[in-house]
Design a protein around this motif. Structure first.
Motif, short mmCIF file in Angstrom:
data_model
loop_
_atom_site.label_atom_id
_atom_site.label_comp_id
_atom_site.label_asym_id
_atom_site.label_seq_id
_atom_site.Cartn_x
_atom_site.Cartn_y
_atom_site.Cartn_z
N SER A 51 0.83 -1.19 0.00
CA SER A 51 0.00 0.00 0.00
C SER A 51 0.87 1.24 0.00
O SER A 51 2.09 1.18 0.17
CB SER A 51 -0.91 -0.03 1.23
N ARG A 57 -0.92 9.27 2.11
CA ARG A 57 -2.35 8.96 2.17
C ARG A 57 -3.09 10.04 2.93
O ARG A 57 -4.16 10.49 2.52
CB ARG A 57 -2.56 7.60 2.83
N THR A 76 -14.12 6.02 -4.81
CA THR A 76 -13.25 4.86 -4.52
C THR A 76 -12.20 5.17 -3.47
O THR A 76 -11.34 4.32 -3.19
CB THR A 76 -12.55 4.39 -5.81
N ILE A 78 -11.49 4.89 -0.46
CA ILE A 78 -11.74 4.19 0.80
C ILE A 78 -10.65 3.16 0.98
O ILE A 78 -9.98 2.74 0.02
CB ILE A 78 -13.14 3.53 0.80
N GLY A 79 -10.44 2.73 2.20
CA GLY A 79 -9.42 1.72 2.46
C GLY A 79 -8.06 2.36 2.70
O GLY A 79 -7.86 3.58 2.59
N GLU A 80 -7.09 1.51 3.00
CA GLU A 80 -5.75 1.97 3.37
C GLU A 80 -4.85 2.16 2.15
O GLU A 80 -3.90 2.93 2.21
CB GLU A 80 -5.11 0.96 4.34
N ASP A 81 -5.11 1.41 1.09
CA ASP A 81 -4.22 1.45 -0.08
C ASP A 81 -4.64 2.58 -1.02
O ASP A 81 -5.47 2.41 -1.91
CB ASP A 81 -4.25 0.10 -0.80
N CYS A 82 -4.06 3.76 -0.84
CA CYS A 82 -4.43 4.91 -1.66
C CYS A 82 -3.99 4.74 -3.11
O CYS A 82 -4.48 5.45 -4.00
CB CYS A 82 -3.83 6.20 -1.09
N TRP A 85 -6.87 4.08 -5.31
CA TRP A 85 -7.92 5.08 -5.41
C TRP A 85 -8.00 5.64 -6.82
O TRP A 85 -6.97 5.72 -7.53
CB TRP A 85 -7.68 6.23 -4.43
#
Length: 1011
Positions: A51, A57, A76, A78-82, A85
């Protein structure tokens, strides 16, 4: 429908693909570097491995917090892995964010209409800001903030700290102010786009910083104000790697000689459109751009064709040339192009070129796009067009082309756009048009085309736009083969001679959006012929001979559960019966779509409808224009009027409505701009509900039975009024002073009422009547979209005249036939732009204002049937446009002024002065003492006549005296002559005596024989 403006076919819409192949390949390499082999997750580049870095991020989230989000861009995030996105890409090795694409997802092409649309859209979009956290993305190589609304803020200097940037796009982002010269720190930049909207305030006072970025391949500074960047050409010339340079409408300053040696050896695309300082020197300098493929010099005021010829002759690799909207005059064949075999695009439209177009076409066999519209080209369409088999777009409109359309037009089987409109083309539409199976847009309007539409028109299955309007097409009905045009969106057949019925096969044109068959001789609408056309949003059947009742058509339209906002005009037909209840239901189905350019319009005027207005219109909440004028509609004024909050125009004039206009309590038609209730039988008081209609421009309540004082709030609330007509009612009391607050008023008609008191002197404050008007469109298209032409009847020059087209130019005050008293206010003479003034049939006294001659635009003046006294002012001679004058039945005295001006044109009409006992002079009897008070030149003429008479009498007398004494003197002096004269006299006497005696004897003998 084919695009308008700069995009008339697919060839022009894809021009960047054909021109910038080399540039795109270069950017492709950049993209590969940016992605470093990254994967594609749902169409978005991202890191294949772990990530993204946490600090980056958080920076991205801070950036998002200041950006306008329509729900598409950040869905999109959302989540830790930018790195996964949308719009974000990371380096697969280091995980640093190297790409950030936050452009607003708006589809954009490079044509004029799209530029206007996007600028309007951006102003309406929610505001964004550039968050300072952007500087934390230190490894960015790609940054796109285009198509956002940064609300006129400056381009942040911190962008210059992103020294790894190779791609920077800030176009159409509503930035203003000075472009920071610190952008010169971005020494790795390949792509720079700062282009904005036409009225952008973005500027650069010099371009020295560009020389610090030698790797640039693409520069776009369109609409940036470079008026102070006098070194622009020298600085751009220092970048030999440049492939694309776009300085469209950039206010480029004049470049003095000498010019630097040409250094743009890699230039492929050059756009200098709108450069008004383009001259011969720069044209010759451009002749060294041997690599140039695309050249746009439109809107540059080019005049010198010879210098242009030298430049074009040197550009052997040119494929696309745009010279539209210049001032080029002369023969078109003088523009000779040394073109490559792959020359594709030529635009010479909107010039003044003339002559034979065949010569310029012979060397352009590979041409795909040709625009010669709006020139002075004459003659027929040359046969050489048959050789242009690759042609996809052809525009010859707005010329003076004559003759028939040649059969060779059928050879152009690749044509997608064909416009021959607004010429003098005659003959019929050939069956060879059926060969043009790729045609998407066909425009032949405003010619003299006759005959019938060929059945082969049905072969054009890709046709989206067909306009045959304003011709002489005759010969029966509209062909049923039109049913094959399954892709047709716009069909215009108005102003022809079609008869019969609208074919039932129209029901199969499922994609049809606009249908205009107005001003023909159609007699019938086949029931159900529009049942399935749920996309149909514009229907104009007006000014035909369609009879019967309206219910069949409305039932057809009701077949669809929901349709787009509708324009429906059936005016000027022979429809009868009642307005069906379903009409209101139709409007209720439309729904609200404020983004639509089409208005919700219903026009049933000029028919023979009877009965009341259906109450179902109460459901037509979103109706904007309703016209039922010139019918036989009766009953009371509808109470649902109060609930039509979006109504802009209501015209129910010339009917038999009765009763009072309802008083609204909670809901008001606050959007109302035009209200016509004239020529009915309405009674009661002035409608107080109008107090809330502050957008009213036209208010016509004339020819009713309204009984009230004119309320003062008319001059306090309705400040947008330009037309106010209350004539032929029962209004009483004084003219309220506050009515003078309506400074935009152009037409004021209060005639034929029972108004009393004096004329307010403040009427001289009408600014719209002080100035001479030149705007011809402001009332012609009153409502946005232009589907309603404002119209009003004005009594002028002794006649009722209906004004529509030039209504915005008309200024008029009519206070006639009331009980007004007092003097004519001197302040009225300040209305220098007033055309018609009628104060007749009142009790006005005093004198005519001396400065009335300063009202130089007056065409009609009626002051008759008052108690005016004194002289007619001599300033009347300054009224050069006066064509109607009536001063009869007053107590005017003195001499009628006739010296010069229009007054001399009234010398044959004494009736305009009737009833003024003490007036004298032409055309009335002479004034006492006219002989003694004649002007000096008249006295001189009279003295000359007298002298001439004396000389004539003297000559006669002298002639008689000389003749008499010459004869008598000769008789006295000469004895021989005297003797001869007397002998001659004696002989003559004897001969006469004998003749008389013989005659008498004969007469006596005849009498004896009878007895």
């Amino acid at each position: 429908m084919a695009a308008s403006g700069g995009c008339k076919g697919k060839s022009i819409c894809s021009k960047h693909v054909t021109i910038l192949t080399a540039v795109i390949m270069s950017f492709g390499v950049i993209s590969c570097c940016l992605g470093h082999g990254g994967g594609d997750h749902d169409g978005h580049l991202g890191a294949k491995g772990g990530s993204c870095i946490e600090s980056e991020r958080r920076a991205l989230l801070d950036i998002r917090s200041d950006m306008y989000d329509s729900g598409e861009i950040f869905s999109t995030w959302i989540g830790e892995d930018c790195c996964r996105w949308r719009g974000v890409a990371c380096d697969n090795t280091t995980s640093h964010v190297i790409k950030l694409d936050l452009h607003y997802p708006y589809s954009y092409t490079d044509d004029w209409d799209d530029e206007v649309n996007i600028c309007f859209m951006l102003k309406e979009m929610g505001a964004s800001k550039v968050n300072p956290a952007l500087r934390d993305l230190k490894h960015l190589k790609y940054l796109d903030l285009s198509m956002n609304n940064f609300s006129g803020s400056h381009i942040p200097h911190m962008i210059a700290s992103l020294v790894h940037l190779e791609y920077l796009n800030l176009s159409n982002a509503m930035f203003d102010g000075l472009i920071p010269p610190q952008l010169g720190n971005l020494s790795n930049l390949h792509y720079l786009d700062l282009g904005g909207c036409r009225h952008s305030d973005l500027r650069a006072d010099d371009l020295d910083w560009l020389s610090q970025i030698p790797s640039l391949k693409y520069i776009d500074m369109s609409f940036v104000n470079l008026s102070k960047a006098t070194n622009w050409l020298h600085q751009v010339n220092w970048i030999p790697s440049l492939n694309v340079l776009r300085l469209k409408w950039a206010n480029l300053p004049y470049v003095p000689s000498p010019l630097p040696p040409f250094n743009l050896t890699s230039i492929i695309k050059l756009d200098l459109s709108g450069y008004s300082n383009l001259n011969t020197t720069i044209l010759r300098w451009l002749s060294h751009a041997s690599s140039l493929v695309y050249l746009d010099l439109s809107h540059c005021s080019l005049v010198d064709i010879e210098s242009l010829h030298v430049t074009l002759g040197a550009l052997s690799n040119l494929k696309e040339l745009d010279l539209q909207h210049n001032d080029m005059k002369g023969e078109i064949f003088r523009i000779k192009i040394n073109v490559s075999r792959s020359f594709k695009h030529l635009d010479l439209s909107r010039n003044s070129l003339s002559g034979d177009i065949g010569q310029i076409l012979r060397s352009l066999g590979s041409l795909e796009y040709l625009a010669l519209d709006d020139n002075n080209i004459i003659g027929g369409i040359p046969t050489v067009f048959g050789n242009l088999i690759n042609l996809e777009s052809l525009d010859l409109s707005q010329n003076k082309i004559s003759g028939q359309i040649p059969e060779i037009i059928g050879n152009l089987t690749n044509l997608e756009y064909l416009d021959l409109s607004n010429n003098n083309i005659t003959g019929g539409i050939s069956t060879v048009f059926g060969n043009l199976i790729n045609l998407e847009s066909l425009r032949l309007s405003e010619n003299n085309i006759s005959g019938q539409i060929p059945e082969t028109i049905g072969n054009l299955i890709n046709l989206e736009y067909l306009d045959l309007s304003d011709n002489n097409i005759i010969g029966g009905q509209i062909p049923e083969t039109i049913e094959n045009l399954q892709n047709i969106r716009s069909l215009f057949l108005y102003d022809n001679n079609f008869n019969g019925q609208i074919p039932g096969t129209f029901n199969r044109l499922y994609n049809l959006q606009m249908l205009d068959v107005s001003r023909n001789h159609l007699t019938k609408l086949v029931p159900g012929s529009l049942n399935e056309l749920c996309n149909l949003s514009f229907i104009d059947l007006s000014r035909n001979h369609i009879g019967g009742e309206l219910s069949d058509l409305i039932d057809s339209l009701l077949h669809c559960e929901q349709r787009a906002p509708l324009y429906l005009s059936i005016s000027g037909n022979n429809l009868s019966g009642i307005v069906p209840l379903s009409m209101g239901q139709l409007s209720a189905l439309l729904g609200l779509d404020l983004s639509s350019n089409l208005l919700e319009v219903i026009d049933l005027s000029n028919n023979s409808f009877v009965g009341p207005i259906p109450l179902s219109f109460a459901n037509a909440s979103y109706l904007k224009i309703l016209s039922l004028s010139h019918n036989n509609i009766n009953g009371n004024f509808p109470s649902f009027f109060c609930n039509l909050n979006y109504l802009e125009v209501l015209d129910i004039s010339n009917n038999n409505l009765s009763g009072e206009i309802p008083t609204c309590h909670k809901s008001f038609p606050t959007s109302l701009q035009s209200l016509h209730l004239n020529h009915n039988n309405l009674s009661g008081r002035f409608p107080s509900s109008l107090k809330h209609c502050e957008q009213l421009v036209t208010l016509d309540l004339a020819e009713n039975n309204l009984f009230d004082e004119i309320p003062t709030w008319v001059g306090e609330n309705l400040l947008s009024l330009r037309v106010l007509s209350l004539k032929s009612n029962l209004f009483y009391g004084p003219i309220p002073v506050h009515i003078a607050n309506l400074t935009s008023l152009q037409v004021l008609d209060l005639s034929s009422n029972n108004l009393s008191g004096s004329i307010p002197s403040s009427l001289g404050n009408y600014n719209a009547m002080v100035e001479i008007r030149h705007d011809t469109t402001s009332l012609l298209h009153l409502v946005d979209g232009g589907y309603y032409g404002e119209s009003i009847v004005i009594t002028a020059k002794g006649h009722d005249i209906q004004y529509t087209r030039i209504l915005s130019l008309v200024t008029s005050i009519d206070l006639s036939n009331n009980n007004l008293s007092g003097e004519i206010p001197r302040e009225l003479t300040k209305l220098h732009g007033l055309h018609f003034l009628n104060l007749s049939k009142n009790h006005l006294r005093g004198t005519i204002p001396e400065k009335i001659g300063s009202m130089e635009q007056l065409e009609s003046l009626d002051l008759s049937m008052n108690n005016l006294t004194g002289d007619i002012p001599s300033s009347f001679s300054s009224l050069n446009f006066l064509s109607h004058l009536n001063l009869s039945h007053n107590n005017l005295s003195g001499r009628i002024p006739t010296a010069g001006g229009q007054m001399s044109t009234f010398i044959d009409d004494p009736s305009i002065y009737d009833g003024n006992e003490y007036l004298c002079g032409t055309p009335l009897p002479e004034c006492p003492g006219d002989a003694d008070q004649s002007p000096p030149h008249e006295q001189e003429e009279k003295n000359g006549d007298r002298l001439e008479t004396v000389w004539e009498i003297t000559s006669i007398v002298m002639g008689f005296v000389v003749g008499f004494w010459s004869f008598v003197g000769t008789m006295i002096m000469k004895q021989s002559i005297r003797i001869a004269f007397f002998r001659f006299f004696d002989k003559a006497y004897d001969w006469c005596y004998v003749q008389l005696a013989v005659g008498c004897a004969r007469l006596k003998s005849k009498r004896h024989s009878v007895t």
